[in-house]
Design a protein around this motif. Structure first.
Motif, short mmCIF file in Angstrom:
data_model
loop_
_atom_site.label_atom_id
_atom_site.label_comp_id
_atom_site.label_asym_id
_atom_site.label_seq_id
_atom_site.Cartn_x
_atom_site.Cartn_y
_atom_site.Cartn_z
N ILE A 39 0.77 -1.29 -0.14
CA ILE A 39 -0.03 0.01 -0.09
C ILE A 39 0.88 1.32 0.25
O ILE A 39 0.71 2.35 -0.71
N ALA A 42 3.09 1.88 -3.39
CA ALA A 42 2.01 2.09 -4.62
C ALA A 42 1.53 3.16 -4.33
O ALA A 42 0.89 3.97 -5.21
N LEU A 44 -1.19 3.83 -2.53
CA LEU A 44 -2.61 3.59 -2.58
C LEU A 44 -3.43 4.43 -1.69
O LEU A 44 -2.69 4.31 -0.48
N THR A 45 -4.63 4.93 -2.03
CA THR A 45 -5.51 5.53 -1.10
C THR A 45 -6.61 4.86 -1.28
O THR A 45 -6.94 3.74 -1.17
N LYS A 47 -9.21 5.12 -3.72
CA LYS A 47 -9.62 4.25 -4.99
C LYS A 47 -8.27 3.81 -5.46
O LYS A 47 -7.22 4.04 -5.35
N VAL A 48 -8.50 2.47 -6.01
CA VAL A 48 -7.31 1.57 -6.75
C VAL A 48 -7.95 1.29 -8.00
O VAL A 48 -9.06 1.01 -8.39
N ILE A 59 -2.24 -3.93 -8.70
CA ILE A 59 -2.99 -2.83 -8.08
C ILE A 59 -2.44 -1.41 -8.12
O ILE A 59 -1.42 -1.39 -7.79
N TRP A 60 -2.90 -0.50 -8.95
CA TRP A 60 -2.39 0.71 -9.08
C TRP A 60 -3.33 1.69 -8.37
O TRP A 60 -4.48 1.85 -8.39
N HIS A 61 -2.60 2.97 -8.03
CA HIS A 61 -3.26 4.32 -8.01
C HIS A 61 -3.76 4.71 -9.16
O HIS A 61 -2.81 4.62 -9.89
#
Length: 86
Positions: A39, A42, A44-45, A47-48, A59-61
């Motif tokens: 997390i 990447a 990540l917040t 939304k992914v 899994i991307w931002h």
């Protein structure tokens, strides 16, 4: 792909990429928890974006994926030619 098993560059690339991969387990409702280190890596917040690549999922931002797509688009023709010549 087997013909490249002794190619040092390919092995090192695989180690670099896959060495940070994580296998996750699903709960009874099909959910999984992304490890904290991924997390953070990447960015990540809330939304992914799930991107299917061969036989795995990345899994991307969303904003990072848009930037990566632009970067890929700049060299995609050269990449296709390189792969076609292997």
């Amino acid at each position: 792909e087997e013909k490249h098993i002794f190619n040092t560059e390919r092995r090192n690339l695989s180690r670099y990429i896959l060495g940070s991969a994580a296998e996750v387990e699903y709960d009874s409702q099909g959910r999984f928890v992304i490890p904290r280190y991924l997390i953070e890596f990447a960015g990540l917040t809330e939304k992914v974006l799930f991107v299917g690549v061969k036989d795995w999922v990345e899994i991307w931002h969303p904003n990072a994926w848009l930037e990566k797509k632009k970067e890929i688009a700049l060299t995609i023709n050269d990449t296709v030619r390189l792969i076609a010549n292997e």
